[in-house]
Design a protein around this motif. Structure first.
Motif, short mmCIF file in Angstrom:
data_model
loop_
_atom_site.label_atom_id
_atom_site.label_comp_id
_atom_site.label_asym_id
_atom_site.label_seq_id
_atom_site.Cartn_x
_atom_site.Cartn_y
_atom_site.Cartn_z
N CYS A 26 0.83 -1.21 0.00
CA CYS A 26 0.00 0.00 0.00
C CYS A 26 0.86 1.25 0.00
N GLU A 27 1.97 1.22 -0.69
CA GLU A 27 2.88 2.37 -0.69
C GLU A 27 2.22 3.63 -1.22
N ALA A 28 1.32 3.53 -2.17
CA ALA A 28 0.65 4.70 -2.74
C ALA A 28 -0.28 5.36 -1.73
N ALA A 29 -0.63 4.67 -0.66
CA ALA A 29 -1.57 5.20 0.33
C ALA A 29 -0.86 5.82 1.54
N VAL A 30 0.46 5.97 1.47
CA VAL A 30 1.20 6.54 2.60
C VAL A 30 0.75 7.98 2.82
N ARG A 31 0.47 8.30 4.07
CA ARG A 31 0.00 9.64 4.44
C ARG A 31 0.95 10.24 5.47
N SER A 32 0.66 11.46 5.88
CA SER A 32 1.49 12.15 6.88
C SER A 32 1.62 11.33 8.15
N TYR A 33 0.52 10.71 8.57
CA TYR A 33 0.54 9.85 9.77
C TYR A 33 1.61 8.78 9.65
N ASP A 34 1.65 8.09 8.50
CA ASP A 34 2.60 7.01 8.30
C ASP A 34 4.04 7.52 8.32
N LEU A 35 4.29 8.66 7.69
CA LEU A 35 5.63 9.23 7.67
C LEU A 35 6.07 9.64 9.08
N SER A 36 5.16 10.26 9.83
CA SER A 36 5.48 10.68 11.20
C SER A 36 5.72 9.48 12.10
N LEU A 37 4.90 8.45 11.95
CA LEU A 37 5.07 7.25 12.75
C LEU A 37 6.41 6.59 12.45
N LYS A 38 6.78 6.55 11.19
CA LYS A 38 8.07 5.97 10.81
C LYS A 38 9.22 6.77 11.44
N SER A 39 9.09 8.08 11.45
CA SER A 39 10.11 8.93 12.06
C SER A 39 10.21 8.69 13.56
N ARG A 44 13.29 6.05 18.06
CA ARG A 44 13.04 5.21 19.24
C ARG A 44 12.11 5.85 20.26
N LYS A 45 11.21 6.68 19.76
CA LYS A 45 10.18 7.26 20.63
C LYS A 45 9.04 6.25 20.83
N ILE A 46 8.93 5.31 19.89
CA ILE A 46 7.93 4.26 19.93
C ILE A 46 8.64 2.95 19.65
N ARG A 47 8.36 1.94 20.46
CA ARG A 47 8.99 0.64 20.24
C ARG A 47 8.49 0.04 18.94
N LYS A 48 9.40 -0.49 18.14
CA LYS A 48 9.07 -1.00 16.81
C LYS A 48 8.05 -2.12 16.82
N GLU A 49 8.10 -3.00 17.81
CA GLU A 49 7.18 -4.13 17.80
C GLU A 49 5.75 -3.73 18.15
N LYS A 50 5.55 -2.51 18.59
CA LYS A 50 4.21 -2.07 19.00
C LYS A 50 3.33 -1.64 17.82
N VAL A 51 3.93 -1.12 16.75
CA VAL A 51 3.13 -0.55 15.66
C VAL A 51 3.75 -0.86 14.30
N ARG A 52 2.91 -0.69 13.28
CA ARG A 52 3.38 -0.80 11.89
C ARG A 52 3.32 0.60 11.29
N LYS A 84 -14.72 -9.15 0.12
CA LYS A 84 -15.43 -8.81 -1.12
C LYS A 84 -14.71 -7.67 -1.84
N GLU A 85 -14.16 -6.75 -1.04
CA GLU A 85 -13.46 -5.60 -1.58
C GLU A 85 -12.28 -5.28 -0.67
N CYS A 86 -11.12 -5.00 -1.25
CA CYS A 86 -9.92 -4.72 -0.47
C CYS A 86 -9.45 -3.29 -0.69
N GLY A 87 -8.74 -2.77 0.29
CA GLY A 87 -8.17 -1.43 0.17
C GLY A 87 -7.12 -1.20 1.21
N CYS A 88 -6.44 -0.10 1.10
CA CYS A 88 -5.37 0.24 2.04
C CYS A 88 -5.92 1.06 3.20
N VAL A 89 -5.72 0.60 4.39
CA VAL A 89 -6.16 1.31 5.59
C VAL A 89 -5.02 1.43 6.58
#
Length: 89
Positions: A26-39, A44-52, A84-89
């Motif tokens: 779902c790379e095309a669906a990356v949003r600000s939230y995803d970029l901030s979470l990755k940062s 190491r502000k958030i443990r890696k095993e806790k979130v994607r 029945k229908e798939c999408g990126c969430v």
């Protein structure tokens, strides 16, 4: 097609059902939230095993409910089983 027993829901039945699932990136669906979470994870502000830190391909809608008889002749209905229908969430 899979047997109801193979679904891993605890039912014992030889009946088969159609199981559709979602997969893919779902790379095309990356949003600000995803970029901030990755940062935050990289700092190491958030443990890696806790979130994607990327969107997931998940069902947006499901096929009709599935009904079957188990090995003891009990009737069951399972909802939200097959995508029945798939999408990126």
């Amino acid at each position: 097609e899979v047997s109801v027993s193979e679904l891993g829901l605890g039912y014992q039945s030889d009946e088969t059902v159609l199981f559709r699932y979602c997969s893919g990136t779902c790379e095309a669906a990356v949003r600000s939230y995803d970029l901030s979470l990755k940062s935050m994870r990289s700092r190491r502000k958030i443990r890696k095993e806790k979130v994607r830190a990327r969107p997931c391909c998940r069902p947006l809608a499901y096929d009709d409910d599935v009904s079957f008889l188990d090995a003891y002749n009990r009737y069951y209905t399972v909802n939200e089983l097959s995508a029945k229908e798939c999408g990126c969430v």
